[in-house]
Design an enzyme around this catalytic site. Sequence first.
Site, mmCIF file in Angstrom:
data_model
loop_
_atom_site.group_PDB
_atom_site.id
_atom_site.type_symbol
_atom_site.label_atom_id
_atom_site.label_comp_id
_atom_site.label_asym_id
_atom_site.label_seq_id
_atom_site.Cartn_x
_atom_site.Cartn_y
_atom_site.Cartn_z
ATOM 1 N N GLY A 170 0.777 -1.231 0.000
ATOM 2 C CA GLY A 170 0.000 0.000 0.000
ATOM 3 C C GLY A 170 0.810 1.284 0.000
ATOM 4 O O GLY A 170 0.359 2.295 0.523
ATOM 5 N N ASN A 222 1.356 3.110 -2.617
ATOM 6 C CA ASN A 222 0.583 4.063 -3.435
ATOM 7 C C ASN A 222 -0.617 4.601 -2.662
ATOM 8 O O ASN A 222 -0.968 5.775 -2.796
ATOM 9 C CB ASN A 222 0.147 3.409 -4.747
ATOM 10 C CG ASN A 222 1.268 3.409 -5.764
ATOM 11 O OD1 ASN A 222 1.613 4.454 -6.314
ATOM 12 N ND2 ASN A 222 1.873 2.250 -5.987
ATOM 13 N N ILE A 224 -10.709 -7.684 -12.431
ATOM 14 C CA ILE A 224 -12.115 -7.451 -12.121
ATOM 15 C C ILE A 224 -12.986 -7.729 -13.345
ATOM 16 O O ILE A 224 -12.537 -7.631 -14.473
ATOM 17 C CB ILE A 224 -12.348 -6.020 -11.585
ATOM 18 C CG1 ILE A 224 -11.729 -4.986 -12.509
ATOM 19 C CG2 ILE A 224 -11.810 -5.887 -10.178
ATOM 20 C CD1 ILE A 224 -11.884 -3.569 -12.033
ATOM 21 N N ASN A 257 -6.184 3.003 -12.637
ATOM 22 C CA ASN A 257 -5.158 2.037 -12.229
ATOM 23 C C ASN A 257 -3.768 2.647 -12.380
ATOM 24 O O ASN A 257 -3.537 3.448 -13.287
ATOM 25 C CB ASN A 257 -5.255 0.789 -13.129
ATOM 26 C CG ASN A 257 -4.226 -0.270 -12.781
ATOM 27 O OD1 ASN A 257 -4.046 -0.625 -11.612
ATOM 28 N ND2 ASN A 257 -3.516 -0.773 -13.789
ATOM 29 N N HIS A 313 0.103 1.508 -13.185
ATOM 30 C CA HIS A 313 0.882 0.379 -13.686
ATOM 31 C C HIS A 313 2.367 0.773 -13.697
ATOM 32 O O HIS A 313 2.704 1.867 -14.161
ATOM 33 C CB HIS A 313 0.423 -0.002 -15.099
ATOM 34 C CG HIS A 313 1.149 -1.196 -15.629
ATOM 35 N ND1 HIS A 313 0.851 -2.480 -15.212
ATOM 36 C CD2 HIS A 313 2.188 -1.304 -16.497
ATOM 37 C CE1 HIS A 313 1.671 -3.325 -15.810
ATOM 38 N NE2 HIS A 313 2.490 -2.631 -16.595
ATOM 39 N N GLU A 322 5.350 6.660 -9.687
ATOM 40 C CA GLU A 322 4.020 6.248 -9.219
ATOM 41 C C GLU A 322 3.456 7.158 -8.132
ATOM 42 O O GLU A 322 2.302 7.590 -8.207
ATOM 43 C CB GLU A 322 4.057 4.812 -8.693
ATOM 44 C CG GLU A 322 4.391 3.788 -9.756
ATOM 45 C CD GLU A 322 4.278 2.361 -9.227
ATOM 46 O OE1 GLU A 322 3.252 2.014 -8.652
ATOM 47 O OE2 GLU A 322 5.250 1.597 -9.403
HETATM 48 C C1 GAR Z 1 2.959 -0.944 -7.550
HETATM 49 O O1 GAR Z 1 4.227 -0.898 -8.138
HETATM 50 C C2 GAR Z 1 1.880 -0.939 -8.623
HETATM 51 O O2 GAR Z 1 2.206 -0.139 -9.719
HETATM 52 C C3 GAR Z 1 1.856 -2.385 -9.013
HETATM 53 O O3 GAR Z 1 1.987 -3.088 -7.789
HETATM 54 C C4 GAR Z 1 2.727 -2.291 -6.859
HETATM 55 C C5 GAR Z 1 1.921 -2.169 -5.599
HETATM 56 O O4 GAR Z 1 2.658 -1.542 -4.584
HETATM 57 N N1 GAR Z 1 0.677 -2.712 -9.732
HETATM 58 C C6 GAR Z 1 0.645 -3.590 -10.727
HETATM 59 O O5 GAR Z 1 1.610 -4.234 -11.096
HETATM 60 C C7 GAR Z 1 -0.718 -3.749 -11.405
HETATM 61 N N2 GAR Z 1 -0.555 -4.317 -12.703
HETATM 62 P P1 GAR Z 1 1.965 -0.839 -3.350
HETATM 63 O O6 GAR Z 1 1.030 -1.866 -2.712
HETATM 64 O O7 GAR Z 1 3.103 -0.519 -2.438
HETATM 65 O O8 GAR Z 1 1.240 0.397 -3.810
#
Ligand code: GAR
Length: 211
Positions: free
Chosen positions: A16, A18, A98, A112, A114, A185
């Site tokens: 989490g 992000n 989903i 989202n 990515h 991000e």
């Molecule tokens: C992040 O790097 C996000 O971009 C990626 O998972 C990580 C989650 O980190 N998402 C994907 O790969 C979706 N295709 P977080 O839980 O620390 O935010």
Amino acid sequence: MEQNKVRIAVLVSGGGTNLQALIDAEARGELGGGEIALVLASKPGVYALERAANAGIESVVLARKEYSDSDAYTKALVDKLTEKKIDLVVLAGFMIIIGEGMYKAFPNRIINVHPALIPSFCGQGFYGLHVHEAALAKGVKVSGATVHFVTPECDAGPIILQKAVEVREDDTPEILQKRIMEEAEWKILPLAVSLFCQGRLKVEDDKVRIC
Ligand code: GAR
């Protein structure tokens, strides 16, 4: 003017970071008037739930493994998000595909993040560290992050924001992941959410115009 706030649900499956960037942006008054009203996790015990609790945000766990198929899980998601009067759904490291029902319930209202420059290193199987492993295996000199609206085709929805990040020769997937989070991000996700909450994102011909 509490009742005019855009109510945001952040969907998570892991650490989490992000989500934390969104929480911090809201605390600084940088979420365009949006309010994180709910954190929804796809499994119990993830650290994102602690981040929600620390920030005093309501959270709920809808464990994917408790539902027989994707349609049943999607219906539970839609029911919960509707019950909580959610306006915007943010997938922040949500590792569940989903179903159709979500796009119908929240058209152009699911965002989202990515961890690559779409259309590179995206689609089925490209999530988390796998994305960075693939980027390093290819030897790209830049990678980055993309924030986009979610449509039924995986990672193919209209792009809202992108930010490039340098790839260095001695990078490991973990080091590259961390740099992309820090430099891209955690910046473009709150910014995209803020633009949405200000009503500044228009989707025309499958492209996003920022107005
Ligand atoms: C992040 O790097 C996000 O971009 C990626 O998972 C990580 C989650 O980190 N998402 C994907 O790969 C979706 N295709 P977080 O839980 O620390 O935010």
